[in-house]
Design an enzyme around this catalytic site. Structure first.
Site: not given
Ligand code: IMP
Length: 430
Positions: A13, A16, A40-41, A224
């Site tokens: 988080d 990125k 999650g991006h 991650q």
């Protein structure tokens, strides 16, 4: 021309999405090499928000090849859902633009069931996983009983592998007094999904070798962060893959020389979701304020993130273990308006000051941060596009961080907007 790997240098988080998007606009091929749909991006392009979990970020840009490498654990149903959602947003995804390694291991419905059941059984000791079945799928992979994408094309092998897989899992379920799994049902589910997913299967190592020979720019997209790495992170409160850039080669079928510049995405403070040690965590109003200003809620699970001061000891460790060449410092603007800021420069343990995060669980939980205090800045850094736009105290903060972590700040991100970026060095031109 170097290839570039982008990895998180904290607990994920780090922001990125924006940087990977900027780099992927300049790359020809974007490769995911570890993790799964636990990531999650979020990408915002021309005002449209795209949420990606498993697909490489380049997928939203026409003309790029997106690759899911062998190091990723793939839930075929989740992947198809994500493809459909993006298609609904007008993104074209075809077997010409997306290749999934035929030798990647699959996440099956039983893996997320095991993940969730185990977390529940752990009670207060839970890891705080995303519940996506990542850990159980990697376990089956290293135990050599996983079902891989290529198996979906071979009915005889598939039936045999389902039987072997359930032989193992049902023995465990029996021991726990839980209901056993039905092999016929799983086989039917796999046969149903096979024709939908197999068109994307390909020989990834070969496609990447071709791209390399053609001088294409390859971007390896990590998920991650270094402190969630299964070896180098805060074990056992980690994910189940190697998140460090060293895995970009093995997780995609390229040699170690393929990974050029390693860009470590680093937040100007620290956050963590899930359980586990967090030496600089702030359980007070300051932590709350950082969380609110930084909108620190998980993209995948919606969980509130834990917040704390910048930990230079931990980031330096991530830089060394992850082979990070330079960092992209993100979310500096969240620190605007704080009277003073702190940075952790060492840990106190058993009356001594140490300069690394120890491996032992008890020691990791016991370390106390040693802080250096900085004067804050009242001006806004949000949207700054050059060093001249930054207050002197902010520059001092950044320069001291560079010194402490022993790596340069290559890029500074000052808002979620793509152009609000100060670039010191182009990683592709290294
Ligand atoms: P798992 O990867 O679902 O097994 O979760 C293991 C740990 O990694 C948990 O603490 C999760 O919160 C954390 N984690 C997994 N994926 C991400 C991510 O993309 N960002 C931040 N934390 C993550």
């Amino acid at each position: 021309m170097a290839n570039v790997a982008v990895v998180g240098s904290q607990w994920g988080d780090e922001g990125k999405g924006k940087i990977v998007d900027w780099l992927s606009s300049r790359a020809d091929v974007v490769v995911r090499f570890q993790g799964g749909h636990n990531a999650g991006h979020t990408l915002v392009i021309n005002g449209v928000t795209y949420k990606l979990s498993l697909l490489p970020s380049g997928v939203v840009r026409p003309g790029k090849l997106s690759v899911i490498g062998n190091g990723v654990v793939v839930d075929p149903w989740a992947l198809l859902r994500e493809i459909e959602t993006l298609r609904g947003q007008g993104v074209e995804i075809t077997p010409e633009t997306l290749v999934v390694a035929e030798n990647c291991s699959l996440i099956l419905p039983l893996h997320s069931a095991v993940d969730k059941a185990r977390e529940e059984a752990r009670g207060v000791n839970k890891i705080g996983t995303t519940g996506r079945g990542i850990g159980p799928a990697y376990e089956d992979k290293v135990a050599r009983r996983a079902i891989r994408l290529c198996d979906l094309a071979d009915e005889a092998v598939l039936a045999d592998k389902v039987e072997q897989l359930l032989f193992h899992h049902n023995a465990l379920l029996r021991g726990l007094g839980a209901a056993e799994l039905d092999g016929a049902e799983l086989l039917a589910q796999l046969k149903d999904v096979a024709p939908k997913i197999l068109p994307y299967a390909g020989v990834v190592w070969h496609r990447l070798d071709e791209a390399k020979r053609q001088g294409k720019r390859i971007l390896f997209e990590g998920a991650q962060g270094a402190m969630l790495d299964v070896d180098h992170g805060t074990y056992p409160f980690v994910t189940s893959s190697n998140t460090v850039a060293g895995n970009a080669a093995a997780g995609s079928g390229m040699g170690p020389g393929a990974v050029g510049y390693v860009l470590g995405i680093t937040k100007a403070y620290t956050t963590r979701v899930g359980s586990g040690p967090f030496p600089t965590e702030l359980l007070d109003a300051v932590g709350e304020k950082i969380g609110e200003r930084g909108r620190e809620f998980g993209t995948v699970t919606g969980r509130k993130r834990r917040c704390g001061w910048f930990d230079a000891v931990m980031v330096r460790q991530a830089i060394k273990t992850g082979g990070i060449t330079g960092i992209a410092l993100t979310k500096l603007d969240v620190l605007d308006g704080f009277e003073e800021l702190k940075v952790c420069t060492g840990y106190k343990l058993d009356g001594q000051v140490i300069q690394h995060l120890p491996a032992g669980q008890t020691a990791q939980a016991a370390v106390e941060p040693v802080y250096e205090t900085f004067e804050g800045w009242s001006e806004s850094t949000r949207g700054a596009r050059s060093w001249a736009d930054l207050p002197a105290t902010a520059i001092k903060y950044i320069r001291r961080i560079e010194e402490l972590i022993e790596a340069p700040v290559t890029l500074l991100s000052t808002s979620p907007e793509r152009d609000d970026t100060i670039l010191m060095k182009d990683p592709f031109q290294d």
